[in-house]
Design a protein around this motif. Sequence first.
Motif, PDB file in Angstrom:
ATOM      1  N   LEU A  34       7.965 -27.105  -5.773  1.00  0.00           N
ATOM      2  CA  LEU A  34       7.557 -27.171  -4.648  1.00  0.00           C
ATOM      3  C   LEU A  34       7.301 -26.525  -3.536  1.00  0.00           C
ATOM      4  O   LEU A  34       7.142 -26.905  -2.659  1.00  0.00           O
ATOM      5  N   ASN A  35       6.870 -25.093  -3.956  1.00  0.00           N
ATOM      6  CA  ASN A  35       7.302 -24.100  -3.275  1.00  0.00           C
ATOM      7  C   ASN A  35       5.781 -24.308  -2.510  1.00  0.00           C
ATOM      8  O   ASN A  35       4.384 -24.864  -3.233  1.00  0.00           O
ATOM      9  N   ASP A  36       5.663 -23.682  -1.615  1.00  0.00           N
ATOM     10  CA  ASP A  36       4.380 -24.051  -0.948  1.00  0.00           C
ATOM     11  C   ASP A  36       4.267 -25.479  -0.440  1.00  0.00           C
ATOM     12  O   ASP A  36       3.534 -25.782  -0.259  1.00  0.00           O
ATOM     13  N   LEU A  37       4.857 -26.890  -1.195  1.00  0.00           N
ATOM     14  CA  LEU A  37       4.445 -28.058  -0.935  1.00  0.00           C
ATOM     15  C   LEU A  37       4.684 -28.679   0.484  1.00  0.00           C
ATOM     16  O   LEU A  37       4.246 -29.941   1.004  1.00  0.00           O
ATOM     17  N   LYS A  38       5.405 -27.889   0.752  1.00  0.00           N
ATOM     18  CA  LYS A  38       6.461 -28.484   2.451  1.00  0.00           C
ATOM     19  C   LYS A  38       6.447 -30.227   2.653  1.00  0.00           C
ATOM     20  O   LYS A  38       6.417 -30.645   2.636  1.00  0.00           O
ATOM     21  N   ILE A  39       7.556 -29.820   1.678  1.00  0.00           N
ATOM     22  CA  ILE A  39       7.799 -32.171   1.672  1.00  0.00           C
ATOM     23  C   ILE A  39       9.270 -32.269   2.800  1.00  0.00           C
ATOM     24  O   ILE A  39      10.200 -30.991   2.546  1.00  0.00           O
ATOM     25  N   THR A  40       9.068 -32.810   2.871  1.00  0.00           N
ATOM     26  CA  THR A  40       9.974 -33.395   4.182  1.00  0.00           C
ATOM     27  C   THR A  40      10.570 -34.526   4.547  1.00  0.00           C
ATOM     28  O   THR A  40      11.615 -34.781   4.091  1.00  0.00           O
ATOM     29  N   ASN A  41       9.947 -35.233   3.568  1.00  0.00           N
ATOM     30  CA  ASN A  41      10.050 -36.367   2.748  1.00  0.00           C
ATOM     31  C   ASN A  41       9.400 -37.030   1.906  1.00  0.00           C
ATOM     32  O   ASN A  41       8.747 -36.836   1.609  1.00  0.00           O
ATOM     33  N   VAL A  42      10.371 -37.981   1.219  1.00  0.00           N
ATOM     34  CA  VAL A  42      10.155 -39.103   0.022  1.00  0.00           C
ATOM     35  C   VAL A  42       9.821 -40.243   0.602  1.00  0.00           C
ATOM     36  O   VAL A  42      10.077 -40.640   0.692  1.00  0.00           O
ATOM     37  N   PRO A  43       8.472 -40.506  -0.693  1.00  0.00           N
ATOM     38  CA  PRO A  43       6.896 -40.285  -1.835  1.00  0.00           C
ATOM     39  C   PRO A  43       6.529 -39.860  -0.691  1.00  0.00           C
ATOM     40  O   PRO A  43       5.742 -39.546   0.943  1.00  0.00           O
ATOM     41  N   THR A  44       6.197 -38.451  -1.016  1.00  0.00           N
ATOM     42  CA  THR A  44       4.625 -37.709  -0.132  1.00  0.00           C
ATOM     43  C   THR A  44       4.006 -37.973  -1.483  1.00  0.00           C
ATOM     44  O   THR A  44       3.624 -37.019  -3.403  1.00  0.00           O
ATOM     45  N   MET A  45       2.793 -38.325  -1.242  1.00  0.00           N
ATOM     46  CA  MET A  45       1.203 -37.814  -2.190  1.00  0.00           C
ATOM     47  C   MET A  45       0.175 -37.518  -1.463  1.00  0.00           C
ATOM     48  O   MET A  45      -0.395 -37.434  -0.275  1.00  0.00           O
ATOM     49  N   ILE A  46       0.413 -36.060  -1.861  1.00  0.00           N
ATOM     50  CA  ILE A  46      -0.985 -35.381  -1.768  1.00  0.00           C
ATOM     51  C   ILE A  46      -2.385 -35.432  -2.442  1.00  0.00           C
ATOM     52  O   ILE A  46      -2.162 -35.043  -4.334  1.00  0.00           O
ATOM     53  N   PHE A  47      -3.122 -34.812  -2.179  1.00  0.00           N
ATOM     54  CA  PHE A  47      -5.184 -35.168  -2.307  1.00  0.00           C
ATOM     55  C   PHE A  47      -5.482 -33.650  -2.451  1.00  0.00           C
ATOM     56  O   PHE A  47      -5.258 -33.290  -1.012  1.00  0.00           O
ATOM     57  N   TYR A  48      -6.535 -33.516  -3.828  1.00  0.00           N
ATOM     58  CA  TYR A  48      -6.562 -32.550  -3.826  1.00  0.00           C
ATOM     59  C   TYR A  48      -7.661 -32.238  -4.529  1.00  0.00           C
ATOM     60  O   TYR A  48      -8.256 -33.167  -5.308  1.00  0.00           O
TER      61      TYR A  48
END
Length: 171
Positions: free
Chosen positions: A129-143
């Motif tokens: 999770l390094n550098d993803l800045k997860i604060t809450n779940v679920p989190t869906m990140i689009f790249y």
Amino acid sequence: MMKVLFSVLLILTAMTASAQKINKKIEDKGRNKTVLINKVTREGLISFPEFKERYDEEYPNYQPDSLTIDSIKPLIGDKKITLVLGTWCGDSKLQVPHFLKVLDKLGYSEKDLTIICVDGTKKAEDGLLNDLKITNVPTMIFYEKGKELGRITESPIQTLEKDTHHILSKK
């Protein structure tokens, strides 16, 4: 000869160690339950008892908006998605089956989806999770091409498919 044998043994040990991290279960002392942690496969996630019960209810009952799905299809092509969730989390148990249904309706390739489970402190191992800045779940990140386009955190603003369309159509 011994060096070659040692090298092969070392490589096999490393491969076995990394393979064991997929669908890894731990006892989360803070939650007092077994949870999945680190990278998981979709099959590992949806067969995990703590998650399966709700998945089996939510996935078939969610009906994504077909017009929005059709508008996403030309946008999703080469995008990568990282999905971070907790198998202990009520929002994850609700939103992740819905999100997977959206991806299925899009015909999205599972090879482009990375699923990471966290413990009750929203942490994973090995710097996942390094550098993803997860604060809450679920989190869906689009790249796209390694650059984050946007994310859906905890629950959508409108619907998962409308929020996905909004993220993918931004330029």
